[in-house]
Design a protein around this motif. Structure first.
Motif, PDB file in Angstrom:
ATOM      1  N   SER A 224       0.835  -1.202   0.000  1.00  0.00           N
ATOM      2  CA  SER A 224       0.000   0.000   0.000  1.00  0.00           C
ATOM      3  C   SER A 224       0.874   1.259   0.000  1.00  0.00           C
ATOM      4  CB  SER A 224      -0.906  -0.026   1.233  1.00  0.00           C
ATOM      5  OG  SER A 224      -1.675   1.143   1.314  1.00  0.00           O
ATOM      6  N   ASN A 225       0.465   2.265  -0.784  1.00  0.00           N
ATOM      7  CA  ASN A 225       1.183   3.548  -0.887  1.00  0.00           C
ATOM      8  C   ASN A 225       2.607   3.364  -1.390  1.00  0.00           C
ATOM      9  OD1 ASN A 225      -1.043   5.067   0.180  1.00  0.00           O
ATOM     10  ND2 ASN A 225      -0.459   4.371   2.225  1.00  0.00           N
ATOM     11  N   TRP A 271      -2.155  -0.020  -4.515  1.00  0.00           N
ATOM     12  CA  TRP A 271      -0.808   0.552  -4.496  1.00  0.00           C
ATOM     13  C   TRP A 271      -0.817   1.849  -5.288  1.00  0.00           C
ATOM     14  CZ3 TRP A 271       2.160   0.390  -9.209  1.00  0.00           C
ATOM     15  CH2 TRP A 271       1.605  -0.383 -10.221  1.00  0.00           C
ATOM     16  N   GLY A 272       0.334   2.496  -5.399  1.00  0.00           N
ATOM     17  CA  GLY A 272       0.398   3.832  -5.973  1.00  0.00           C
ATOM     18  C   GLY A 272       0.410   3.868  -7.487  1.00  0.00           C
TER      19      GLY A 272
END
Length: 521
Positions: A224-225, A271-272
């Motif tokens: 994530s991120n 995700w990014g």
């Protein structure tokens, strides 16, 4: 006095009645428990990454309240599994009560280090059992997890302050500190192979002057991120390939999240992004699938270079919570590209730029809520923090032999701020487009569908006959309006479709030549 006697009598009766209730007397279980499943599969996890929590329901279908003397993991305290039984965490439990005709939940999770096992060969099948009671009353439920080894790329953490490393990037010749957690890739990390998957925490940045090469069959999983940054002066080459033997994209490069459980397989925004910074050069992506990102590809700057900033071909981008591809005053060439299921636009060319898409299927069947923009958005501006418009040339935006469709209408938006000094050049040629303006909301020269300088040999609002938009299957069937409607001039430049089928003589629109779908039984 009578009221007091009545009260005493009532309390005495309740006490006597309660003491005679048999349903508070628990009998030992007799091995007749029933379960919601006989095996709990915890899907696939990466080594040292915790799994999701899975549940097992245990039923007492008898007429008696029972107590299970022991509930435990077969491997005991050495087990890599963790249980929560009736709200209590542990690995061994005693005297678990279940009322008659009732049930309890058991929750299971795991975190496994593959290095604890000998000769795992990249994957290790880890098993255990939940054991209920013992001896002749013993019942078991199997636990199964596939543990996958991986290469982990993550930023450093200061042992004293616990602060996680953030990126410092070369921007315009100056080092700029960012708030993005991550680090630059080392020289030894600039080739990703297909030997093990890669799990990336934070943003992994390709340093200035370096090239990240991603070989066919490589798998990149982002936490994530997290994401991938291609810095100024750096290059990304993702070199997937097609497997002629299987007629499948099995050697493609895959970019996705790090949750491998089946219920995460199509969840947007995990995700990014793949971020191509202003000044990155000669980026190429071939035979790749990019899925479940916030923005599949974000490309900034370099709109008028000698070669395009990004060439993407034979690739699929699905389930982006915002944009599939977002270009900001940049240059992109797309061939045999399929994009679908984006929270905003599947393709957005903003603040001008240079874009050429040929034999692409740009669709948007987003079903997770309202989306503001159509499948394709073109504009020539961005607004600053004071709400002032900054303009840039849309040098060209050509869509040739494409399908542009979706579950909204219309599926193109040409958002121009007119300025005599700024160009806004676009053209749709031999495309199947969803565009119905029943309320005459789209006026002006940009929406004059009879202007052959802007729209030539297009088909509007006819059925593309996609196989299954919910499953991101955009091959077209033999009832498609796109069959044989391609311009041979464009197909001769891209002679095979995304599945390597020849299209030189009778090209269909979009990324796929049509097939005959099997009939349902």
């Amino acid at each position: 006095m009578k009221r007091s006697l009545y009260f005493i009598f009532t309390i005495s009766f309740l006490i006597l009645w309660s003491s005679c209730r048999k349903d508070f007397e628990f009998s030992p279980s007799t091995g007749n428990l029933e379960f919601s499943k006989d095996t709990v599969y915890l899907d696939t996890v990466f080594t040292n990454i915790g799994s999701s929590t899975y549940n097992l329901k245990v039923y007492n279908k008898s007429d008696d309240d029972i107590v299970i003397p022991t509930v435990k993991l077969g491997l005991g305290n050495t087990s890599e599994y963790r249980l929560n039984v009736d709200g209590i965490s542990g690995k061994t439990f005693e005297n678990i009560q279940i009322l008659a005709k009732d049930s309890i939940f058991i929750f299971v999770e795991t975190t496994i280090d593959i290095n604890n096992f000998s000769n795992p060969n990249g994957n290790y099948l880890y098993t255990d059992q939940i054991e209920f009671d013992s001896n002749s009353n013993l019942q078991k439920v199997e636990l199964v997890t596939l543990v996958q080894d991986a290469v982990f790329i993550y930023p450093n953490r200061d042992n004293t302050t616990k602060v996680i490393e953030t990126l410092t990037l070369n921007v315009g010749g100056e080092l700029v500190e960012t708030e993005l957690q991550g680090r630059e890739l080392l020289n030894t990390e600039l080739t990703f192979t297909n030997e093990k998957p890669y799990v990336i925490y934070g943003f992994a940045a390709v340093p200035n002057g370096e090239t990240l090469t991603i070989n066919a069959g490589a798998r990149l999983h982002f936490h994530s991120n997290s994401g991938l940054i291609v810095s100024e002066g750096a290059t990304l080459n993702a070199n997937g390939s097609f497997s002629n033997d299987q007629n499948l994209l099995e050697n493609e490069v895959i970019f996705e999240g790090d949750r491998l459980e089946s219920n995460f397989s199509n969840t947007p925004g995990q995700w990014g992004t793949i971020w191509l910074f202003d000044g990155s050069i000669n980026n190429s992506i071939n035979y790749a699938t990019i899925k479940n990102a916030t923005v599949g590809i974000l490309s900034d700057g370099n709109p008028n270079g000698a070669t395009e900033k990004l060439k993407i071909s034979n690739s699929q981008i699905y389930n982006s919570s915002n944009f599939g591809i977002l270009g900001r005053n940049t240059s992109i060439t797309g061939e045999n590209v399929v994009i679908n299921n984006s929270g905003q636009s599947s393709f957005a060319g903003t603040l001008g730029g240079t874009y050429n898409f040929t034999h692409c299927t740009i669709a948007n069947y987003w079903s997770n809520g309202f989306r503001q923009f159509p499948s394709v958005l073109l504009n020539n501006f961005v607004t600053d923090e004071d709400n002032n418009a900054i303009l840039a040339d849309l040098t060209e935006a050509n869509f040739n032999n494409c399908i542009i469709y979706g579950n909204d209408n219309p599926e193109i938006l040409l958002d121009e701020i007119e300025d005599s000094a700024i160009t806004f050049n676009f053209k749709f040629t031999n495309c199947l487009i969803r565009f119905e303006d029943n309320n005459n909301n789209f006026t002006g020269d940009n929406y004059n569908l009879e202007n052959t300088n802007l729209y030539e040999n297009n088909i509007f609002n006819e059925d593309p006959n996609f196989k299954d938009v919910e499953l991101n299957q955009f091959i077209i069937g033999d009832e498609s309006a796109a069959i044989n409607k391609g311009n041979v001039l464009f197909s001769s430049q891209i002679p095979t479709d995304i599945l390597n089928i020849n299209r030189t003589t009778s090209p269909d629109l979009g990324a796929y030549q049509h097939v005959t779908f099997p009939k349902d039984d």
